[in-house]
Scaffold this motif. Structure first.
Motif, short mmCIF file in Angstrom:
data_model
loop_
_atom_site.label_atom_id
_atom_site.label_comp_id
_atom_site.label_asym_id
_atom_site.label_seq_id
_atom_site.Cartn_x
_atom_site.Cartn_y
_atom_site.Cartn_z
N VAL A 1 0.84 -1.21 0.00
CA VAL A 1 0.00 0.00 0.00
C VAL A 1 0.87 1.26 0.00
O VAL A 1 0.63 2.20 -0.76
CB VAL A 1 -0.95 -0.01 1.21
N ILE A 2 1.91 1.26 0.85
CA ILE A 2 2.77 2.44 0.95
C ILE A 2 3.51 2.68 -0.36
O ILE A 2 3.56 3.81 -0.87
CB ILE A 2 3.76 2.28 2.11
N LEU A 3 4.11 1.63 -0.93
CA LEU A 3 4.86 1.78 -2.18
C LEU A 3 3.96 2.17 -3.33
O LEU A 3 4.34 2.99 -4.18
CB LEU A 3 5.62 0.48 -2.49
N THR A 4 2.74 1.59 -3.37
CA THR A 4 1.80 1.96 -4.43
C THR A 4 1.39 3.42 -4.30
O THR A 4 1.33 4.16 -5.30
CB THR A 4 0.55 1.06 -4.37
N THR A 5 1.14 3.87 -3.06
CA THR A 5 0.78 5.26 -2.84
C THR A 5 1.92 6.19 -3.25
O THR A 5 1.70 7.22 -3.91
CB THR A 5 0.43 5.48 -1.36
N LEU A 6 3.15 5.84 -2.88
CA LEU A 6 4.30 6.66 -3.26
C LEU A 6 4.47 6.70 -4.78
O LEU A 6 4.78 7.76 -5.35
CB LEU A 6 5.56 6.12 -2.61
N ALA A 7 4.25 5.55 -5.43
CA ALA A 7 4.37 5.52 -6.89
C ALA A 7 3.32 6.41 -7.55
O ALA A 7 3.61 7.16 -8.50
CB ALA A 7 4.25 4.09 -7.40
N LEU A 8 2.09 6.36 -7.03
CA LEU A 8 1.03 7.21 -7.58
C LEU A 8 1.33 8.68 -7.34
O LEU A 8 1.10 9.53 -8.22
CB LEU A 8 -0.32 6.83 -6.96
N LEU A 9 1.86 9.01 -6.16
CA LEU A 9 2.22 10.40 -5.87
C LEU A 9 3.34 10.88 -6.79
O LEU A 9 3.31 12.01 -7.29
CB LEU A 9 2.62 10.55 -4.41
N CYS A 10 4.34 10.02 -7.00
CA CYS A 10 5.43 10.38 -7.91
C CYS A 10 4.91 10.60 -9.32
O CYS A 10 5.32 11.54 -10.01
CB CYS A 10 6.50 9.30 -7.90
N LEU A 11 4.00 9.72 -9.77
CA LEU A 11 3.41 9.88 -11.09
C LEU A 11 2.62 11.17 -11.19
O LEU A 11 2.69 11.90 -12.19
CB LEU A 11 2.52 8.68 -11.41
N LEU A 12 1.86 11.48 -10.11
CA LEU A 12 1.08 12.72 -10.10
C LEU A 12 1.97 13.94 -10.16
O LEU A 12 1.73 14.86 -10.96
CB LEU A 12 0.22 12.76 -8.84
N PHE A 13 3.05 13.96 -9.35
CA PHE A 13 3.96 15.10 -9.36
C PHE A 13 4.69 15.22 -10.69
O PHE A 13 4.96 16.33 -11.17
CB PHE A 13 4.97 14.99 -8.21
N TRP A 14 5.01 14.07 -11.30
CA TRP A 14 5.68 14.12 -12.60
C TRP A 14 4.76 14.71 -13.67
O TRP A 14 5.19 15.54 -14.48
CB TRP A 14 6.11 12.71 -13.00
N ARG A 15 3.48 14.31 -13.65
CA ARG A 15 2.53 14.86 -14.61
C ARG A 15 2.34 16.36 -14.37
O ARG A 15 2.24 17.15 -15.31
CB ARG A 15 1.20 14.14 -14.51
N MET A 16 2.28 16.78 -13.11
CA MET A 16 2.14 18.19 -12.79
C MET A 16 3.36 18.97 -13.28
O MET A 16 3.24 20.08 -13.82
CB MET A 16 1.95 18.38 -11.29
N TRP A 17 4.56 18.37 -13.11
CA TRP A 17 5.78 19.04 -13.56
C TRP A 17 5.80 19.16 -15.08
O TRP A 17 6.18 20.19 -15.63
CB TRP A 17 7.00 18.27 -13.08
N VAL A 18 5.38 18.07 -15.78
CA VAL A 18 5.35 18.12 -17.25
C VAL A 18 4.40 19.20 -17.74
O VAL A 18 4.73 19.98 -18.64
CB VAL A 18 4.96 16.75 -17.82
N GLN A 19 3.21 19.28 -17.14
CA GLN A 19 2.25 20.31 -17.54
C GLN A 19 2.77 21.70 -17.21
O GLN A 19 2.61 22.64 -18.01
CB GLN A 19 0.91 20.07 -16.84
N PHE A 20 3.40 21.86 -16.05
CA PHE A 20 3.97 23.16 -15.69
C PHE A 20 5.07 23.56 -16.66
O PHE A 20 5.15 24.73 -17.07
CB PHE A 20 4.52 23.10 -14.27
#
Length: 217
Positions: free
Chosen positions: A155-174
């Motif tokens: 659960v923790i690793l999946t949550t971290l992976a999803l957060l990393c993916l979310l931040f990466w997408r936010m960075w790409v859009q920014f």
């Protein structure tokens, strides 16, 4: 620059992996053979030890540490410290070291009449640095072949992976919406400056050429 970039990325990933490997809970199936309290003097390895028990004096340079000594099914020894984590890091909120020590002592067994238990812990064992994993729970199990599915880690690793993916997408859009247009504008501005500079150089050369023709006359 490419090598520097990948070196930094790999180094950062190794640091993240080490922190997660040290912090996330692990399960060992063992047979407890002894529990004891030792007086420990801390030195360079102090960062690998938890804080003193909640409510006790934290200014001393040494203190009594509870230990749980155990043996794995293959005969290898495993030694665990038993310290409170309190409200600090890692966030296990462990405040019951005394109770855990009593539970472990109650599960001591012999080789002829083994009682197998699962010790939940975090941390590393290093004889060189004199550090021990910190036990956070003990539970009796049916036998030495019990397997655990690390649901919490998943659960923790999946949550971290999803957060990393979310931040990466936010960075790409920014970057696409903010940084890339600014870089494009800066490039166009620089190209315009270069063109104007080239035009001024041509004008300067033509003016010099007129003076050269006059001198020849």
């Amino acid at each position: 620059m490419r090598y520097v970039k990948w070196t930094l990325i790999v180094g950062w990933l190794l640091v993240v992996f080490a922190v997660l490997h040290y912090t996330l809970p692990q399960h060992d199936v063992v047979r407890i053979v002894n529990t004891e309290i030792r007086r420990m003097d801390f030195g360079e390895n102090s960062i690998f030890w938890a804080s003193e028990d909640v409510g006790t004096d934290g200014t001393t340079v040494n203190r009594d540490i509870r230990f749980i000594e155990a043996v794995r099914p293959d005969g290898r020894p495993s030694v665990y410290r038993n310290e409170d984590t309190g409200w600090g890091w890692p966030p296990y909120l462990k405040l019951d070291s005394s109770n855990l020590q009593a539970e472990a002592a109650d599960l001591i067994s012999t080789r002829d009449a083994p009682i197998w238990v699962a010790i939940t812990h975090y941390g590393w064992r290093s004889q060189l640095l004199t550090i021990f994993p910190n036990a956070v729970g003990v539970e009796r199990v049916d036998g030495p072949d019990v397997k655990f599915i690390p649901w919490l880690n998943i659960v923790i690793l999946t949550t971290l992976a999803l957060l990393c993916l979310l931040f990466w997408r936010m960075w790409v859009q920014f970057r696409e919406r903010t940084i890339d247009p600014l870089v494009g504008q800066a490039s166009e501005t620089w190209d315009g400056v270069e063109l104007r500079a080239q035009e001024k150089r041509r004008i300067w050369r033509r003016w010099l050429d007129t003076w050269k023709r006059k001198d020849r006359r």
